[in-house]
Write a protein that holds these residues in place. Sequence first.
Motif, PDB file in Angstrom:
ATOM      1  N   SER A 162       0.879  -1.184  -0.134  1.00 36.25           N
ATOM      2  CA  SER A 162      -0.096   0.099  -0.029  1.00 36.25           C
ATOM      3  C   SER A 162       1.012   1.336   0.177  1.00 36.25           C
ATOM      4  CB  SER A 162      -1.073   0.273   1.435  1.00 36.25           C
ATOM      5  OG  SER A 162       0.045   0.250   2.542  1.00 36.25           O
ATOM      6  N   GLU A 163       0.552   2.351  -0.523  1.00 34.47           N
ATOM      7  CA  GLU A 163       1.059   3.553  -0.274  1.00 34.47           C
ATOM      8  C   GLU A 163       1.560   3.863   0.912  1.00 34.47           C
ATOM      9  OE1 GLU A 163       0.281   6.535  -3.605  1.00 34.47           O
ATOM     10  OE2 GLU A 163       0.128   7.933  -1.773  1.00 34.47           O
ATOM     11  N   PRO A 164       0.712   3.900   1.979  1.00 33.22           N
ATOM     12  CA  PRO A 164       1.433   4.405   3.167  1.00 33.22           C
ATOM     13  C   PRO A 164       2.569   3.523   3.706  1.00 33.22           C
ATOM     14  CG  PRO A 164      -0.912   4.362   3.085  1.00 33.22           C
ATOM     15  CD  PRO A 164      -0.605   3.922   1.884  1.00 33.22           C
ATOM     16  N   ASP A 165       2.289   2.115   3.483  1.00 31.98           N
ATOM     17  CA  ASP A 165       3.266   1.407   3.872  1.00 31.98           C
ATOM     18  C   ASP A 165       4.616   1.437   3.169  1.00 31.98           C
ATOM     19  OD1 ASP A 165       1.759   0.052   6.073  1.00 31.98           O
ATOM     20  OD2 ASP A 165       1.295  -1.613   4.718  1.00 31.98           O
ATOM     21  N   ALA A 166       4.642   1.557   1.854  1.00 31.61           N
ATOM     22  CA  ALA A 166       5.685   1.701   1.092  1.00 31.61           C
ATOM     23  C   ALA A 166       6.441   2.926   1.356  1.00 31.61           C
ATOM     24  CB  ALA A 166       5.460   1.786  -0.484  1.00 31.61           C
ATOM     25  N   LEU A 167       5.504   4.213   1.713  1.00 28.54           N
ATOM     26  CA  LEU A 167       6.359   5.269   2.029  1.00 28.54           C
ATOM     27  C   LEU A 167       7.158   5.451   3.527  1.00 28.54           C
ATOM     28  CD1 LEU A 167       3.615   8.003   0.557  1.00 28.54           C
ATOM     29  CD2 LEU A 167       5.931   7.425  -0.378  1.00 28.54           C
ATOM     30  N   ARG A 168       6.367   4.557   4.277  1.00 26.16           N
ATOM     31  CA  ARG A 168       7.054   4.642   5.584  1.00 26.16           C
ATOM     32  C   ARG A 168       8.390   3.925   5.465  1.00 26.16           C
ATOM     33  NH1 ARG A 168       3.775   1.541   7.780  1.00 26.16           N
ATOM     34  NH2 ARG A 168       4.758  -0.445   8.063  1.00 26.16           N
TER      35      ARG A 168
END
Length: 342
Positions: free
Chosen positions: A113-119
């Motif tokens: 997911s975008e939030p997980d990848a960005l973290r």
Amino acid sequence: MAWVAGDRLQGGKYTVERELGRGRFGITYLVKNKNGDRFVIKTLNDDLLNSLNQLERERLKTMFLREAFKLQKCKHKYIVEVVDSFEEADHLCLVMEYVNEVSLADFRPSILSEPDALRYIQQIGEALIVVHENELIHRDVHPGNILLRKREGQLEAVLIDFGLALDFDHILTTSRTKETSDGFTPPELYARGTITRAYSDIYSLAATLYKLLTGRTPVDAVKRKVDGEHLVSPKEFNDRISPRVNQAILKGMQLDPKQRPQSMREWLDSLELTGETSKTETPVPPKSESNINWVAVTAIATLIAAIGTLLSGMVGWIPIFKPSPSSNPPSLSPSPSSSKTP
């Protein structure tokens, strides 16, 4: 000479549990010390060494020594830590904290997911800011060099493998295609005469984000530049990617380094990643039980910078790495439990 389970190193200080993996240049082993704490030992790949001429072997050994020095300079919670070094039966060895055996290259699901990848990208980006503050570039950022560690119930990313790291403004004098990662290496690192700066790591981290969000390795930079192949927008593969993130990836992967953000902070800001890890950590002194002779390591690095290619043969007489003990070793003081992998 490959080590196998049960082999004892440094007079029994470390016992090999198993081989973890073989990379282009090194082999890693999972080991335990006398207290049962797990570590990872990295040494050079015998098969590779035996395939090289004497000058190439000495250059590879020099790169290995420099890796220890560079890791010591770059202290950050998202960078793997070196805790010991020694020489065993003519093998230079780095002992690193054991993180985990799962990298972002192996993580499932393959599309995050975008939030997980960005973290994860923020964590590695903040680590690279420390690297760049030390006027180094990592030069080999890709999902396989990012391991996942669980801390306080949360997964976090840890950057490993500084074996290819270069100084800022280093001018490549030879083409090093064997030291590249297809899809993640920027075009300037394929050609001689180019200058290395932070923008090279930005390309690689942007390509890593591309992979995490699409499950696809981006088209290789050389194919884009020489053959004219098109870099497909990541949003075409995953329409859930936000326009802001899509644009930041494409900007970070511009073929012309001047067209990319010139600092990691600038690129992270374009992703609006300015949260809890936006400030770098104060460097932490080495643990007291570490046996790394950093004065000797620093001296080696100085010599490397001063005499360049005349380093051939130097490894044989500089006593940075402790030889295998010929008698029973002294008792160990307790080591802290670690959990990292290089």
